[in-house]
Design a protein around this motif. Sequence first.
Motif, mmCIF file in Angstrom:
data_model
loop_
_atom_site.group_PDB
_atom_site.id
_atom_site.type_symbol
_atom_site.label_atom_id
_atom_site.label_comp_id
_atom_site.label_asym_id
_atom_site.label_seq_id
_atom_site.Cartn_x
_atom_site.Cartn_y
_atom_site.Cartn_z
ATOM 1 N N ARG A 183 42.958 20.999 -36.332
ATOM 2 C CA ARG A 183 42.539 19.611 -36.532
ATOM 3 C C ARG A 183 43.539 18.846 -37.371
ATOM 4 N N ASP A 184 43.945 19.408 -38.497
ATOM 5 C CA ASP A 184 44.894 18.719 -39.371
ATOM 6 C C ASP A 184 46.253 18.555 -38.696
ATOM 7 N N ARG A 185 46.676 19.555 -37.949
ATOM 8 C CA ARG A 185 47.970 19.455 -37.268
ATOM 9 C C ARG A 185 47.939 18.411 -36.163
ATOM 10 N N LEU A 186 46.809 18.289 -35.492
ATOM 11 C CA LEU A 186 46.689 17.267 -34.465
ATOM 12 C C LEU A 186 46.664 15.868 -35.080
ATOM 13 N N LEU A 187 45.941 15.710 -36.185
ATOM 14 C CA LEU A 187 45.897 14.403 -36.849
ATOM 15 C C LEU A 187 47.284 13.971 -37.310
ATOM 16 N N ALA A 188 48.117 14.934 -37.674
ATOM 17 C CA ALA A 188 49.470 14.605 -38.111
ATOM 18 C C ALA A 188 50.392 14.260 -36.942
ATOM 19 N N SER A 189 50.021 14.688 -35.744
ATOM 20 C CA SER A 189 50.913 14.484 -34.604
ATOM 21 C C SER A 189 50.517 13.310 -33.708
ATOM 22 N N VAL A 190 49.275 12.846 -33.794
ATOM 23 C CA VAL A 190 48.877 11.697 -32.965
ATOM 24 C C VAL A 190 49.495 10.431 -33.521
ATOM 25 N N ARG A 191 49.528 9.381 -32.695
ATOM 26 C CA ARG A 191 50.343 8.208 -33.032
ATOM 27 C C ARG A 191 49.581 6.896 -33.072
ATOM 28 N N SER A 192 48.262 6.942 -33.097
ATOM 29 C CA SER A 192 47.496 5.702 -33.160
ATOM 30 C C SER A 192 46.162 5.968 -33.829
ATOM 31 N N ALA A 193 45.548 4.878 -34.310
ATOM 32 C CA ALA A 193 44.237 4.999 -34.933
ATOM 33 C C ALA A 193 43.185 5.431 -33.916
ATOM 34 N N ARG A 194 43.336 4.994 -32.671
ATOM 35 C CA ARG A 194 42.385 5.414 -31.634
ATOM 36 C C ARG A 194 42.446 6.923 -31.422
ATOM 37 N N MET A 275 34.271 10.361 -39.568
ATOM 38 C CA MET A 275 34.117 9.644 -38.302
ATOM 39 C C MET A 275 33.960 8.150 -38.545
ATOM 40 N N ILE A 276 33.200 7.781 -39.559
ATOM 41 C CA ILE A 276 33.022 6.362 -39.880
ATOM 42 C C ILE A 276 34.340 5.746 -40.319
ATOM 43 N N HIS A 277 35.102 6.476 -41.136
ATOM 44 C CA HIS A 277 36.381 5.955 -41.630
ATOM 45 C C HIS A 277 37.347 5.693 -40.470
ATOM 46 N N THR A 278 37.467 6.642 -39.523
ATOM 47 C CA THR A 278 38.389 6.440 -38.410
ATOM 48 C C THR A 278 37.905 5.325 -37.487
ATOM 49 N N TYR A 279 36.600 5.123 -37.406
ATOM 50 C CA TYR A 279 36.068 4.038 -36.580
ATOM 51 C C TYR A 279 36.507 2.682 -37.114
ATOM 52 N N PHE A 280 36.302 2.456 -38.410
ATOM 53 C CA PHE A 280 36.678 1.160 -38.983
ATOM 54 C C PHE A 280 38.194 0.963 -38.979
ATOM 55 N N ASP A 281 38.955 2.029 -39.153
ATOM 56 C CA ASP A 281 40.408 1.927 -39.068
ATOM 57 C C ASP A 281 40.826 1.487 -37.665
ATOM 58 N N TYR A 282 40.229 2.071 -36.669
ATOM 59 C CA TYR A 282 40.550 1.732 -35.277
ATOM 60 C C TYR A 282 40.095 0.319 -34.930
ATOM 61 N N MET A 283 38.881 -0.054 -35.314
ATOM 62 C CA MET A 283 38.360 -1.374 -34.970
ATOM 63 C C MET A 283 39.129 -2.495 -35.638
ATOM 64 N N SER A 284 39.629 -2.242 -36.856
ATOM 65 C CA SER A 284 40.317 -3.301 -37.598
ATOM 66 C C SER A 284 41.795 -3.422 -37.259
ATOM 67 N N THR A 285 42.352 -2.451 -36.530
ATOM 68 C CA THR A 285 43.788 -2.486 -36.268
ATOM 69 C C THR A 285 44.152 -2.514 -34.787
ATOM 70 N N GLU A 286 43.374 -1.869 -33.919
ATOM 71 C CA GLU A 286 43.827 -1.696 -32.542
ATOM 72 C C GLU A 286 42.839 -2.153 -31.473
ATOM 73 N N TYR A 287 41.596 -2.274 -31.809
ATOM 74 C CA TYR A 287 40.609 -2.628 -30.789
ATOM 75 C C TYR A 287 40.825 -4.069 -30.342
#
Length: 393
Positions: A183-194, A275-287
Amino acid sequence: MAMRVVVGDLRVQRIDRRSGRRSWTIVWPEGTEHREADRFLREHDGSGTQRTYAYLLVDHLRWLERECLTLDRVVLRDLERYMGIVGAEVTMPLGEPWRAGKRPYGHAALSTTAACLKGFYLHQAALGVNAELGRRLDKRRLPTRVDRRRAFLGHTTSSMPANPLAPSGLRRRHPKMLPDGARDRLLASVRSARDRLVVTWLADGGLRIGELCGLHLVDLHLREDAACGQCRSPHLHVCHRPDNPNRAEAKTKHPWRVEDDAVTGGLVKRVSPAMIHTYFDYMSTEYRCGRADHGMLLVQLHGVGAGLPWAPVGARRMLARAGDRAGLGKVRPHQFRHSFTSAVLDASDGNLLIARDAGGWASAAMVDEVYGHVDVHDRAFDAALRRVWEQRR
């Protein structure tokens, strides 16, 4: 409209109905339906099981053609031989032309195949075809301790269905879980808030990829004491919608409705703080709200389709690329679900009811009704999920 997927001589055919619902059947090369298979598959119409059974059954029917066997001549030994062949890791003396280039079935696929074949031949026996094979397959067994723990009224159960074709050995831990630290390695390798949202929600929610990509914003109740009144803690509702524009739909079909602009019913699943934190990060930056008239949670971020609903195939490809970059190999969405269920079992000291409700699982032994149910307010249920989420922070 029908979309054909060619699989050798016999083929699986997908039928797209006007209502948006999809069905699956098996047809002959000239396009006529395989009558016996179609009758059996109709019993599972509208469920995700129908598609799985169609692809498993078409392999078996092609094998029958190769062996010159008709449905009324098949015996239990033939089915045992078939199960051995599809699970073998070596090529048989005469080869396997009906499965050329395919990998042997694993333990989970063999278990599903056994259930499919038993159901198919019991269905034929009920129609008067090969009644002797139906009697050989219709076995019962004494309930085990695990069976009794699964059912609240298990002490009243005197027997359980048994499948002589099922592979031996029960496994608690699924062999296809994520490796430690994935999980941590994937979070470090993905490239967007989504994409961070996808990894986090799959890991902490135990969601199927169809459930995640099929979520609408109205399904999310991420504050305490939501208007639905079904759960005090932050949660979401997994609702089966066959008409989603991205073709994503929940496998389970719990009844749901919208009352006063709030979704009630469906499959209620708790939501972690991450999950809530990543939701608001995604909604405020990329949605992209300008293109989000569809009301779905996950959208495409780039290209001409930016803002349109994101299909499950896109999420699968994103995870596969991220897994390669992280050195994990090909990562599949369902691996998160197996890891989540195993972690909940460990955190709850093996409580199968908590694990079942946390992940939305349904036991194959509980066909029509679940006798035991864990309340989403239960302290043990809450403590088990919080321990899992805390371990993953």
